[in-house]
Design a protein around this motif. Structure first.
Motif, PDB file in Angstrom:
ATOM      1  N   GLU A 115       1.391  -6.966   6.174  1.00  0.00           N
ATOM      2  CA  GLU A 115       1.099  -5.746   5.423  1.00  0.00           C
ATOM      3  C   GLU A 115       2.348  -4.889   5.310  1.00  0.00           C
ATOM      4  O   GLU A 115       3.094  -4.740   6.282  1.00  0.00           O
ATOM      5  N   ILE A 158       3.206  -0.998   4.168  1.00  0.00           N
ATOM      6  CA  ILE A 158       2.649   0.308   3.826  1.00  0.00           C
ATOM      7  C   ILE A 158       3.800   1.299   3.677  1.00  0.00           C
ATOM      8  O   ILE A 158       4.635   1.419   4.577  1.00  0.00           O
ATOM      9  N   GLU A 200       0.851  -1.187   0.000  1.00  0.00           N
ATOM     10  CA  GLU A 200       0.000   0.000   0.000  1.00  0.00           C
ATOM     11  C   GLU A 200       0.890   1.241   0.000  1.00  0.00           C
ATOM     12  O   GLU A 200       1.898   1.289   0.704  1.00  0.00           O
TER      13      GLU A 200
END
Length: 204
Positions: A195, A197, A49
């Motif tokens: 994740e 980011i 992301e």
């Protein structure tokens, strides 16, 4: 070309002079015109992301909002400037010196961003140490636009120019941790964060 020349000298290989002469030195991949666009597209393919912020102040505001939206409570931050900025906004943080086994999110800087592969290059000298890339389920990377480079080789060159001695550990992060070793089933977060980011300060 150097590798092919060495193979030619290996006993048992029938390399011909004519074939070697037809191979030219040069880049394997075409040059990238827009580093930022390439990094964004490659990171998206890797399920990472990305947030692009106009300056440092906007980056801190967006990061603060994201922390509150996702209700992250256990956060470790290795970047001193980011640590101070977030603390001033009332966000409780810990440092990498603390126990990271119960941490939800790790916030760190990086050495460079690789546009060709959408990867993040970090080292044991960039403030994150060795644990930040492994323990927290979510890894937030804070970067500057000036840290965008085209290739992994250029990223390593930045490290060589920045430090008197090469860091003891250099890690290339290409998206969230994943593996498909078991029955070809993709598992996220097998060896590190689930994740990834990345925040980029476009002004610096």
């Amino acid at each position: 070309m150097k590798i092919l020349s060495k193979l030619k000298e290996t006993p048992g290989h029938n390399w011909t002079e004519e074939w070697l002469k037809n191979i030219e030195d040069g880049n394997t991949f075409p040059n990238i015109a827009d580093l930022l666009s390439s990094f964004r597209n490659e990171l998206a393919e890797l399920k990472g992301e990305l947030f692009l912020e106009k300056d440092h102040g906007a980056l801190i505001e967006k990061l603060s909002d994201l922390i509150r939206e996702r209700q992250w409570k256990q956060i470790v931050c290795s970047d001193e400037c980011i640590f101070q900025n977030l603390s001033e906004k009332g966000i409780p943080l810990t440092t990498p010196n603390d126990d990271l086994t119960e941490i939800e999110v790790g916030i760190s800087g990086c050495e460079s961003l690789i546009a060709l592969t959408g990867s993040v290059l970090v080292s044991s000298r960039s403030g994150a140490g060795r644990k930040m890339n492994v323990f927290p389920p979510v890894h937030v990377v804070i970067a500057r636009r000036s840290q965008l480079v085209e290739t992994i080789g250029e990223g390593f060159k930045l490290i060589e120019n920045h430090y008197p001695e090469i860091p003891s550990q250099i890690t290339l992060i290409s998206g969230p941790s994943r593996t498909a070793d078991i029955e070809k089933t993709l598992v996220m977060g097998a060896h590190g964060p689930k994740e990834l980011i990345v925040f980029i300060d476009l002004e610096s």
